[in-house]
Design an enzyme around this catalytic site. Structure first.
Site: not given
Lengths: 784, 71
Positions: A487, A669, A485
């Site tokens: 960000t 996250d 991912d």
């Protein structure tokens, strides 16, 4: 400064003589968002809310003598030092009689005298330390985990006590047999005693193996549980038979030892699984506990769970939106990074939709609730998590593959041996068949994998990678693709000042301090980037939605923001097309440019390089649709990029990749990664991830350092080699021992010694995984 | 050697007692937290329990230490 506690209370700790804290603190703590969000006045109101007797009824009870007792879940506990700090600090508050913080479950039991202090005051103290306390309301799932855990401890304890006793008797029996001096009636007595002690192990402690084996048989697959159950049950029953009939050999000590070792391995695996996430407070992170409902003109503070469709809710700046809804009044920007991966806040005006769980940044908003509870967007994502988990491809373990062939072979051999001896010497047939089964007892075979995995898991944990599902190491070793991912995973997840360009006589330092003074009052993520340079505050600061800020510093009027806003007379052209540029200007001329960006983690480039040299293909999968995604990817050398994808599409992309034959590790996250984390073959959550993301992932990067991913892959490959060595050794031993046993040449104690020896070889080989890496791990820690 | 006939049943009874005590302590919640007790023993927070005359004067190195920690 690393813990949530550290930053906020370092001074308080030292002043209060509590400086021991720093000696008990572990080094593997991630930064926390909590400190930033704790200070608001809303939180204070929310805490007073908990003094209400109606609300307290569900989690506080009377402990007698005017004392009350509450169970709280405390967020942000990372190590023993946190527990120590909380217990010391809360225990020193007036009116508090006992505080007990459980480090494993993050629960605190607090007992206080209600006339001397109030619960809200204690919760505020917890906040002040940098943690966050919530009332603990166990749900069904959590109670089940609790029961499972207690049950496992009991089984393990029984097996331990009985094993020790049986071993003691067995030593006496062996000594007696070797010296040929033991009376027959004492031998009988000892056999009976061993049987009494082994019975609870075989019939109580080993139940999990039987259940798993039964499940496997029903699905017509042979896993390691089948030979384990067979070995325990057959050896136990045969020994019991020989004890009762007074003839033949007993194997009680082997049964108990075998069961105990395997139970220890299972128990450790279970604790790791329970540790990574506590299902009970997973959603607490995402939604606020209370909301301000507008009844006519009156503002009423209500629990967020009581909101209904059609309610009007006021969301002040800096607060989390409690439910999905439509904006009916106010203009503001909303930080949706957790749900979409967009790292810049989105502007929202009347008629726009907002999603529960996102953060309102600038101005108060009034919304009309459109969806709550199970209908909301957030719940939809959580539901998707359940489905993804159910459809998750099962990983074929090496041990199980070997086991199924091995079990079939053993059973066939045993049957053949039984048949042969039945025709040649029916008297000895039963005992020889039994010794074949015991000699080939899958001790070494079934210990081969778990011991290696346990050793590797322990080593990785020390190095900042917590593994919670058993298959992770095996799938790490065979992975071909690693999906990130953006960000919060490859980047820090917050804005930073990347560059300052002066276009006037002022140097960058003074530009920064003017800008920081202007931004000092704002809660916007852009303002946070300037916070480290803050010296003084500006006066007359005005926020211009989506444009910028204006204000007075040292009697000069400045504007900062978009070029058209900062210097409307003649906006200078942006220095470069790409990126987020802010212009600072006074009323006469433009002064300088600031370039802001979501900073790439400092170790990301090296980590990706190492992963690529290990033969893994990196892929980026992000919800961010802006050109920032491409930029990060090209900086880090990632060739496959999918940007602007929704949580559902992330999962689809993963499934498509695995259909093409890729073995995937997913690293993420955010909430938007949760379905992908749950559905990926192997998934890793960052330490700063939400609880829910950690629960759905197979491993957690507690050190928050991407370099450990490469370490883990290397370790996993080493583990795979060791497992293969162990399995080959176990098979060779069995192949050698089997003919001897089939010919009726193996005495029981030789069978036992051979079995223990082969098990020891396997365990010793596995221990190399924890020893070989120690010097490297230490040198790494010392540099941190 | 006949004493063994008495000793072995006693050993079994003792093992039974141990298991009973173990079950009691599990139900009592003593095994809920297997981590923090291991750290708790290392806390040097028992200074007020040490008798006055046996105390070492640690005031000086304590301030030194806190200075180091701050940095």
């Amino acid at each position: 400064m690393c813990c949530p506690g550290c930053q906020a209370v370092a001074q308080a700790i030292v002043d209060g003589g509590l400086d021991n804290f720093y000696r008990h603190r572990d080094s593997q703590n991630a930064d926390s968002e909590l400190i930033r969000t704790n200070s608001s006045t809303r939180r204070k109101q929310e805490l007073e809310f908990y003094d209400n007797p109606d609300i307290q009824a569900s989690f506080v009870h009377d402990a007698g003598e005017g004392q009350r007792e509450a169970l709280l879940v405390i967020e942000g506990i990372t190590c023993a030092a946190c527990v120590w700090l909380l217990e010391k600090h809360l225990g020193a508050q007036p009116g508090v009689s006992t505080v007990n913080v459980n480090m494993t479950t993050h629960r605190a039991r607090i007992r206080w005298r209600n006339e001397e202090t109030r619960l809200s005051k204690l919760l505020a103290e917890i906040d002040r330390l940098g943690y966050q306390g919530h009332p603990y309301q166990p749900n069904r799932e959590e109670q089940m985990l609790e029961r499972e855990r207690k049950q496992a401890v009991r089984r393990l304890g029984v097996a331990g006590v009985c094993m020790a006793q049986t071993m003691m008797l067995a030593a006496a029996l062996y000594a007696g047999e070797l010296s040929l001096s033991m009376d027959a009636h004492i031998v009988t007595l000892m056999n009976w005693a061993s049987m009494v002690l082994a019975t609870p192990v075989a019939l109580y402690s080993s139940i999990p193996f039987y259940k798993a084996a039964w499940r496997d048989l029903q699905t017509r697959s042979l896993s390691m549980d089948v030979p384990v159950s067979l070995a325990i049950l057959l050896a136990y029953l045969a020994s019991a038979w020989s004890t009762i009939s007074g003839s033949g050999d007993v194997y009680f000590e082997s049964v108990t030892m075998f069961a105990f070792f395997l139970l220890v391995g299972r128990f450790l695996e279970m604790s790791a699984r329970h540790r990574t996430g506590r299902a009970g407070n997973a959603l607490l992170d995402l939604l606020p506990t209370s909301a301000i409902r507008l009844d006519g003109d009156r503002e009423v503070l209500v629990p967020a769970t009581q909101l209904r469709r059609g309610d009007r809710v006021l969301i002040k700046s800096g607060h989390t939106i409690p439910a999905d809804g439509l904006v009916i009044e106010g203009h503001s920007s909303v930080d949706e990074s957790a749900l979409t991966g967009e790292y810049l806040p989105q502007s929202r005006s009347p008629g726009d939709q907002v999603i529960g769980g996102t953060l309102n940044i600038e101005h108060p908003l009034q919304i009309e609730v459109t969806e709550t509870g199970s209908e909301s967007r957030l719940s939809a994502i959580v539901r998707m998590l359940d489905r993804a988990q159910a459809e998750k491809p099962t990983v074929a373990r090496i041990a199980d593959q070997v086991a199924s062939r091995f079990v079939a072979a053993t059973l066939l051999t045993a049957a053949a041996v039984a048949l042969f001896w039945y025709f040649h010497d029916p008297d000895r047939a039963f005992w020889i068949t039994l010794s074949v089964l015991v000699v080939t007892c899958p001790c070494a075979l079934s210990l081969a994998t778990p011991t290696a995995l346990t050793a590797a898991t322990g080593t990785l944990r020390q190095r900042g990678m917590l593994i919670s599902r058993g298959h992770v190491l095996e799938s790490f070793a065979s992975a071909t693709h690693i999906v990130f991912d953006k960000t919060g995973t490859l980047t820090e997840g917050n804005l930073n000042i990347e560059e300052v360009r002066s276009i006037s006589t002022l140097d960058s330092q003074s530009l920064l301090s003017i800008a920081a003074a202007l931004e000092s009052r704002s809660e916007h993520p852009i303002a946070r980037a300037f916070r480290t340079h803050m010296a003084g505050a500006a006066s007359d600061v005005q926020v211009h939605m989506g444009q910028g800020l204006s204000g007075r510093v040292d009697d000069t009027f400045y504007r900062i923001g978009r070029p058209e806003f900062a210097f409307p007379e003649a906006p200078p052209p942006q220095p470069e097309q790409k990126g987020l540029w802010l212009l600072l200007a006074d009323s006469e001329r433009p002064l300088g440019w600031f370039r802001l960006d979501d900073q790439i983690r400092s170790e990301a480039a090296q980590a990706l390089q190492e992963l690529q040299s290990l033969g893994l293909t990196p892929v980026m999968l992000t919800g961010d649709a802006s050109d920032a995604a491409q930029k990060v990817a090209s900086t880090l050398g990632i060739k496959q990029v999918f940007s602007g994808v929704s949580p559902e599409q992330k999962l689809e992309h993963l499934n498509r990749l695995s259909q093409q034959g890729a073995q995937i590790i997913m690293v993420g996250d955010g909430i938007n990664d949760i379905p992908a984390l749950a559905g990926a073959r192997t998934s890793v959550a960052m330490a700063s991830a939400t609880d829910l993301a950690k629960t759905s992932a197979d491993a957690v990067l507690i050190a928050n350092d991407l370099l450990r991913l490469a370490d883990s892959v290397r370790m996993a490959r080493k583990t795979r080699t060791i497992i293969r060595e162990n399995l080959s050794w176990a098979l060779v031993y069995n192949l050698l021992a089997l003919p001897a046993a089939a010919a009726g040449l193996v005495a029981p104690y030789w069978a036992a010694i051979g079995m223990s020896f082969s098990s020891l070889v396997v365990v010793g080989n596995a221990m190399r995984l924890s020893r070989r890496n120690r010097p490297a791990a230490q040198s790494q820690e010392s540099t941190e | 050697m006949d004493i063994v006939i008495l000793l072995i049943p006693i050993a079994i009874i003792l093992a039974g007692l141990a298991i009973w005590a173990f079950f009691w302590s599990v139900n009592n919640g003593q095994f809920d937290d297997l981590e923090s007790p291991a750290h708790r023993i290392l806390y040097d927070d028992d200074e007020d329990l040490i008798p006055e005359d046996a105390r070492l004067d640690s005031a000086k190195d304590k301030t030194d230490r806190s200075d180091q920690e701050k940095n």
